[in-house]
Design a protein around this motif. Structure first.
Motif, PDB file in Angstrom:
ATOM      1  N   SER A   1     -13.541  -6.345  -4.995  1.00 35.73           N
ATOM      2  CA  SER A   1     -12.840  -7.631  -4.985  1.00 35.73           C
ATOM      3  C   SER A   1     -11.425  -7.522  -5.546  1.00 35.73           C
ATOM      4  CB  SER A   1     -13.629  -8.675  -5.789  1.00 35.73           C
ATOM      5  OG  SER A   1     -13.765  -8.272  -7.141  1.00 35.73           O
ATOM      6  N   ILE A   2     -11.145  -6.452  -6.272  1.00 34.26           N
ATOM      7  CA  ILE A   2      -9.795  -6.212  -6.787  1.00 34.26           C
ATOM      8  C   ILE A   2      -9.089  -5.290  -5.802  1.00 34.26           C
ATOM      9  CG2 ILE A   2      -8.429  -5.334  -8.723  1.00 34.26           C
ATOM     10  CD1 ILE A   2     -10.735  -6.073 -10.554  1.00 34.26           C
ATOM     11  N   ARG A   3      -8.145  -5.857  -5.033  1.00 36.75           N
ATOM     12  CA  ARG A   3      -7.578  -5.173  -3.888  1.00 36.75           C
ATOM     13  C   ARG A   3      -6.107  -4.802  -4.085  1.00 36.75           C
ATOM     14  NH1 ARG A   3     -10.021  -2.333  -1.508  1.00 36.75           N
ATOM     15  NH2 ARG A   3      -8.607  -2.432   0.280  1.00 36.75           N
ATOM     16  N   PRO A   4      -5.647  -3.722  -3.437  1.00 35.98           N
ATOM     17  CA  PRO A   4      -4.233  -3.364  -3.498  1.00 35.98           C
ATOM     18  C   PRO A   4      -3.386  -4.299  -2.648  1.00 35.98           C
ATOM     19  CG  PRO A   4      -5.395  -1.876  -2.023  1.00 35.98           C
ATOM     20  CD  PRO A   4      -6.441  -2.750  -2.649  1.00 35.98           C
ATOM     21  N   LEU A   5      -2.196  -4.606  -3.136  1.00 41.19           N
ATOM     22  CA  LEU A   5      -1.297  -5.475  -2.391  1.00 41.19           C
ATOM     23  C   LEU A   5      -0.407  -4.707  -1.421  1.00 41.19           C
ATOM     24  CD1 LEU A   5      -2.191  -7.433  -4.681  1.00 41.19           C
ATOM     25  CD2 LEU A   5       0.141  -8.347  -4.650  1.00 41.19           C
ATOM     26  N   ASN A   6      -0.268  -3.387  -1.617  1.00 35.04           N
ATOM     27  CA  ASN A   6       0.591  -2.602  -0.736  1.00 35.04           C
ATOM     28  C   ASN A   6       0.027  -1.195  -0.598  1.00 35.04           C
ATOM     29  OD1 ASN A   6       1.552  -1.023  -3.001  1.00 35.04           O
ATOM     30  ND2 ASN A   6       2.843  -2.762  -3.545  1.00 35.04           N
TER      31      ASN A   6
ATOM     32  N   LEU B   1       5.651  -9.185  -3.893  1.00 37.07           N
ATOM     33  CA  LEU B   1       4.887  -8.107  -4.528  1.00 37.07           C
ATOM     34  C   LEU B   1       4.292  -7.149  -3.499  1.00 37.07           C
ATOM     35  CD1 LEU B   1       3.016  -9.906  -7.458  1.00 37.07           C
ATOM     36  CD2 LEU B   1       5.306  -8.914  -7.384  1.00 37.07           C
ATOM     37  N   SER B   2       3.919  -7.668  -2.339  1.00 33.69           N
ATOM     38  CA  SER B   2       3.322  -6.807  -1.313  1.00 33.69           C
ATOM     39  C   SER B   2       4.342  -5.870  -0.689  1.00 33.69           C
ATOM     40  CB  SER B   2       2.662  -7.661  -0.221  1.00 33.69           C
ATOM     41  OG  SER B   2       3.625  -8.439   0.465  1.00 33.69           O
ATOM     42  N   GLN B   3       5.635  -6.113  -0.929  1.00 37.21           N
ATOM     43  CA  GLN B   3       6.683  -5.241  -0.396  1.00 37.21           C
ATOM     44  C   GLN B   3       7.219  -4.259  -1.434  1.00 37.21           C
ATOM     45  OE1 GLN B   3       7.424  -5.371   2.913  1.00 37.21           O
ATOM     46  NE2 GLN B   3       5.780  -6.899   2.955  1.00 37.21           N
ATOM     47  N   MET B   4       6.731  -4.346  -2.661  1.00 33.86           N
ATOM     48  CA  MET B   4       7.223  -3.463  -3.718  1.00 33.86           C
ATOM     49  C   MET B   4       6.743  -2.032  -3.515  1.00 33.86           C
ATOM     50  SD  MET B   4       6.954  -5.615  -7.284  1.00 33.86           S
ATOM     51  CE  MET B   4       7.759  -4.277  -8.208  1.00 33.86           C
ATOM     52  N   ASP B   5       7.513  -1.064  -4.034  1.00 37.93           N
ATOM     53  CA  ASP B   5       7.087   0.331  -4.010  1.00 37.93           C
ATOM     54  C   ASP B   5       6.424   0.697  -5.337  1.00 37.93           C
ATOM     55  OD1 ASP B   5       9.387   0.192  -5.496  1.00 37.93           O
ATOM     56  OD2 ASP B   5      10.329   1.967  -4.610  1.00 37.93           O
TER      57      ASP B   5
END
Length: 203
Positions: free
Chosen positions: A19-24, A99-103
């Motif tokens: 349930s804890i997922r990566p944003l990128n 946040l989903s576009q951050m490196d």
């Protein structure tokens, strides 16, 4: 090293809850700097940002609550500027598009525009629980799109060797699949026999 291969060599039980997922898609490798906060409150995270060192992954135990975001883009970019390599929160974030576009890899349980309280209390650099897994200060965190594993640094060197052996083995299997359309797994029939299955050849 793929997180799945690492987890295979840790009894297949080292990953935090799905349930804890990566944003990128940025890979994650760093050392845990832990924070525990009350539901919907980020006061201690504000302090932790100033204390974390380059190479740290700030791991926030927010109790799994997702009705208020613990951080958004300003705090995330401040962490990145200070050399933090990742953020993990068992709770919610906001400013998803940014946040989903951050490196810098960020893991979160949910997304909401609701902002946090700043009342405290909380704890910094104590053991926390994230997605059902205990994370201690100094633990090694490795993450990718499959998920996140927590590694005791005392076993990290041995684990690297074991995981590399798994990678080499799987590379050979893939070569056989692609070159020969062959995937040798004698254990399949052995297991079927062990559990009493009847194998009937049909023409």
């Amino acid at each position: 090293m793929p997180v799945a291969n690492i987890d295979d060599n840790m009894g297949r039980i080292a990953a935090i809850h799905a349930s804890i997922r990566p944003l990128n898609k940025t890979p994650l490798l760093g050392v845990a700097f832990t924070v525990k906060v009350p539901e919907g409150d980020n006061l201690m995270f504000h302090k932790a940002m100033d204390m974390a060192k380059p190479g740290d992954v700030i791991v926030i135990d927010a109790g799994g609550h997702s009705n208020r975001a613990i951080f958004g883009e300003l705090m995330a970019y401040y962490c990145k500027a200070r050399g933090v390599v990742g953020l993990v929160v068992d709770g919610a974030i906001r400013d998803y598009d940014t946040l989903s576009q951050m490196d810098m890899l960020i893991y979160a349980k949910g997304v909401t525009p609701n902002g946090p309280y700043k009342n405290g209390p909380g704890e910094i650099n104590t053991p926390v629980v994230i997605g059902g897994k205990t994370v201690r200060p100094g633990d090694v965190l490795v993450g990718n799109q499959d998920g996140l594993v927590v590694i005791d640094p005392e076993v990290a060197e041995v684990l690297i060797s074991m995981t590399q052996a798994t990678i080499d083995k799987e590379a050979k299997i893939m070569d056989d699949i692609l070159a020969k359309c062959e995937y040798i797994r004698p254990w399949v029939d052995e297991k079927l026999k062990e559990i009493g299955c009847d194998i009937i050849n049909q023409e």
